[in-house]
Design a protein around this motif. Structure first.
Motif, PDB file in Angstrom:
ATOM      1  N   ILE A 267       0.826  -1.210   0.000  1.00 32.20           N
ATOM      2  CA  ILE A 267       0.000   0.000   0.000  1.00 32.20           C
ATOM      3  C   ILE A 267       0.862   1.264   0.000  1.00 32.20           C
ATOM      4  O   ILE A 267       1.787   1.408   0.809  1.00 32.20           O
ATOM      5  CB  ILE A 267      -0.945   0.007   1.220  1.00 32.20           C
ATOM      6  N   ASP A 268       0.544   2.170  -0.907  1.00 36.48           N
ATOM      7  CA  ASP A 268       1.121   3.518  -0.923  1.00 36.48           C
ATOM      8  C   ASP A 268       0.231   4.393  -0.040  1.00 36.48           C
ATOM      9  O   ASP A 268      -0.910   4.679  -0.390  1.00 36.48           O
ATOM     10  CB  ASP A 268       1.161   4.060  -2.349  1.00 36.48           C
ATOM     11  N   THR A 269       0.740   4.803   1.117  1.00 33.61           N
ATOM     12  CA  THR A 269      -0.112   5.506   2.082  1.00 33.61           C
ATOM     13  C   THR A 269      -0.571   6.871   1.579  1.00 33.61           C
ATOM     14  O   THR A 269      -1.673   7.313   1.886  1.00 33.61           O
ATOM     15  CB  THR A 269       0.627   5.671   3.417  1.00 33.61           C
ATOM     16  N   GLY A 270       0.287   7.548   0.802  1.00 35.70           N
ATOM     17  CA  GLY A 270      -0.127   8.838   0.256  1.00 35.70           C
ATOM     18  C   GLY A 270      -1.295   8.691  -0.700  1.00 35.70           C
ATOM     19  O   GLY A 270      -2.278   9.435  -0.631  1.00 35.70           O
ATOM     20  N   GLY A 271      -1.194   7.710  -1.603  1.00 36.94           N
ATOM     21  CA  GLY A 271      -2.290   7.466  -2.530  1.00 36.94           C
ATOM     22  C   GLY A 271      -3.543   7.016  -1.815  1.00 36.94           C
ATOM     23  O   GLY A 271      -4.667   7.388  -2.197  1.00 36.94           O
ATOM     24  N   LEU A 272      -3.381   6.212  -0.762  1.00 36.05           N
ATOM     25  CA  LEU A 272      -4.545   5.754  -0.006  1.00 36.05           C
ATOM     26  C   LEU A 272      -5.238   6.923   0.683  1.00 36.05           C
ATOM     27  O   LEU A 272      -6.481   7.006   0.685  1.00 36.05           O
ATOM     28  CB  LEU A 272      -4.108   4.726   1.033  1.00 36.05           C
TER      29      LEU A 272
ATOM     30  N   GLY B 169       0.546   7.880   7.188  1.00 36.17           N
ATOM     31  CA  GLY B 169       1.605   7.503   8.107  1.00 36.17           C
ATOM     32  C   GLY B 169       2.967   8.034   7.733  1.00 36.17           C
ATOM     33  O   GLY B 169       3.812   8.254   8.613  1.00 36.17           O
ATOM     34  N   ALA B 170       3.222   8.274   6.451  1.00 40.54           N
ATOM     35  CA  ALA B 170       4.526   8.767   6.027  1.00 40.54           C
ATOM     36  C   ALA B 170       4.840  10.129   6.635  1.00 40.54           C
ATOM     37  O   ALA B 170       6.010  10.484   6.817  1.00 40.54           O
ATOM     38  CB  ALA B 170       4.588   8.842   4.503  1.00 40.54           C
ATOM     39  N   HIS B 171       3.818  10.917   6.954  1.00 37.02           N
ATOM     40  CA  HIS B 171       4.034  12.251   7.495  1.00 37.02           C
ATOM     41  C   HIS B 171       4.498  12.228   8.944  1.00 37.02           C
ATOM     42  O   HIS B 171       4.873  13.274   9.494  1.00 37.02           O
ATOM     43  CB  HIS B 171       2.749  13.069   7.392  1.00 37.02           C
ATOM     44  N   PHE B 172       4.480  11.061   9.586  1.00 44.23           N
ATOM     45  CA  PHE B 172       4.876  10.957  10.983  1.00 44.23           C
ATOM     46  C   PHE B 172       6.335  10.503  11.143  1.00 44.23           C
ATOM     47  O   PHE B 172       6.790  10.314  12.259  1.00 44.23           O
ATOM     48  CB  PHE B 172       3.934  10.008  11.727  1.00 44.23           C
ATOM     49  N   PHE B 173       7.009  10.338  10.024  1.00 39.25           N
ATOM     50  CA  PHE B 173       8.418   9.952  10.036  1.00 39.25           C
ATOM     51  C   PHE B 173       9.260  11.088   9.474  1.00 39.25           C
ATOM     52  O   PHE B 173       8.850  11.773   8.537  1.00 39.25           O
ATOM     53  CB  PHE B 173       8.645   8.689   9.197  1.00 39.25           C
TER      54      PHE B 173
END
Length: 466
Positions: free
Chosen positions: A403-408, A422-426
């Motif tokens: 899963i691509d979290t940005g696209g999701l 979730g990518a924004h929390f790293f």
């Protein structure tokens, strides 16, 4: 109908009339309009003033009131600004998602505040009304904050009122603390994953970021020691009580080790204590600041999360020369937090409504958390819960590897569900795909429907992965 409503009604009629006239056409005089609308000259003048303030009319003393128009001008050329501004510090994608409110029709599973029905609206209105009638409502107050409010806020930290600085909200407190403690180009260390607003605050202050992995017991001290040695960083950002997004609580053993490392390296620990009042399965551990006698820990407390988004009241608790520097620097920020807000907060915190609100809020948040946990378990193949936190307002959810979290997140928003990418929390690349789901702003039926839609989107994307 009062005069203000009547003036607004007349202004709307005149606005529509002006739209049919040419720029420069003259409107009838006040006397003629007064007869036409059967209104006083003062009411008509108020209506004309509203339209003039909007730039729709132009009043010329001694001549009359005319339809206004914009002067024609060439298309603006802003191309010069990009080289003049230089490279942007703040990541616009992270900032845009963090500030996304959504619409009334959206299911809000990303909002970091409580739903309107969970806010103490009646108590806030009563305290704000009382504060507005007070003698200090519109006056300047001490830069550090009202003494009585500082005394109340200090109590949770066993601190002196003089160690407390009142600031307009937790995010502003974080920006202010980082900018004051560190110089542009310095490194600030953060646990990872972490609160995206911290990343934005560091970027706005021109600071470099170094991430240290955290697990369900909080930041890993062994890795923190290595990063402190390598970067010589003077500031470490932590959420020891209930980390956003994971809900992790810093263990007793690690608390002691973090304090020892701060002392060894001469570093400050910025303790973001945002969830102090949001322990759902019992109280959270005491503030880290209470175990630090030497001023290495500065705590940030906020009322915004637990009361309402518009009550922008937070506190920085800092001791020694660092506290003095922060209090001195406040004068360069905004002089003081408005007295009306401080008086409202003080009234709420010292009223019988405050403990009642906290008890009810925790009960309802626990119900919503448990409901979301149950719905996630029902969709475990698509949405795997890392653990059920003991407090806070967020759940950290693992997705299938494909899963691509940005696209999701974009697809979910198109489907009427707002989730945290979730990518924004790293700080660096995420080790696995995650989303953050918040249960504080949605009702239980909305939670059920939102999780169902999200699980469907994840299933579709997993099935299409080759």
């Amino acid at each position: 109908m009062n005069d203000d409503n009547r003036a607004a009604e007349i202004a709307e009629v005149l606005r529509r009339r002006a739209e049919t006239m040419a720029v420069g056409d003259r409107l009838p005089g006040v006397r003629q309009l007064s007869r036409e609308f059967a209104a006083s000259a003062a009411t008509v003048s108020a209506a004309l003033a509203r339209l003039a303030a909007l730039g729709l009319l132009r009043a010329e003393p001694g001549r009359g009131t005319f339809v206004a128009g914009r002067r024609s001008s060439p298309d603006p050329d802003y191309s010069w600004q990009s080289p003049a501004l230089g490279r942007a510090r703040v990541d616009p994608r992270r900032a845009g998602r963090l500030g996304a409110h959504g619409g009334a029709e959206d299911i809000q599973l990303s909002w970091g505040y409580t739903a309107a029905e969970l806010q103490p609206a009646e108590a806030l209105r009563a305290q704000a009304s009382r504060a507005a009638r007070g003698a200090r409502a519109w006056s300047m107050v001490p830069v550090a904050g009202l003494p009585d409010l500082r005394r109340v806020l200090a109590a949770d930290y066993g601190a002196e009122p003089g160690d407390v600085l009142v600031v307009p909200g937790g995010q502003q407190a974080l920006v202010f603390v980082l900018r004051t403690l560190a110089d542009p180009g310095d490194t600030v260390i953060t646990e990872s994953p972490t609160y995206p607003g911290m990343v934005l605050a560091a970027q706005a202050a021109g600071l470099a970021l170094a991430a240290v992995p955290a697990d369900l017991d909080g930041i890993r001290p062994d890795l923190l020691a290595d990063v402190l040695e390598r970067t010589r960083a003077r500031v470490v950002y932590l959420q020891p009580g209930c980390a956003n997004p994971t809900g992790a609580v810093l263990s007793a053993e690690r608390r002691a080790r973090v304090l020892a490392l701060a002392a060894e390296h001469g570093a400050f620990v910025v303790e973001d204590d945002w969830a102090r009042h949001l322990g759902l399965d019992g109280p959270p551990p005491p503030p880290l600041l209470t175990e630090d006698p030497h001023g290495h820990v500065l705590a940030i407390a906020t009322l915004t999360k637990v009361v309402a988004p518009g009550l922008r009241i937070a506190a920085v608790v800092a001791r020694g020369p660092a506290g003095e520097r922060l209090r001195t620097a406040r004068i360069a920020e905004d002089m003081c937090v408005p007295a009306l807000l401080q008086e409202t907060a003080l009234g709420l915190l010292t009223s019988p409504a405050w403990p009642r609100h906290l008890k009810l809020l925790r009960s309802r948040l626990a119900e919503r958390r448990d409901a979301m946990v149950g719905h996630l378990h029902a969709h475990g193949a698509q949405l795997r819960l890392t653990h059920s936190p003991r407090g806070g307002i967020h759940l950290w959810v693992r997705l299938p590897e494909s899963i691509d979290t940005g696209g999701l997140a974009v697809a979910a928003q198109a489907a009427g569900v707002l989730v945290g990418d979730g990518a924004h929390f790293f700080v660096d690349e995420p080790p696995a795909p995650y989303v953050r789901l918040s249960y504080s702003a949605a009702s239980e039926p909305q939670i059920a429907e939102g999780v169902r839609r999200l699980a469907g989107l994840v299933a579709e994307r997993s099935a299409s992965f080759p």
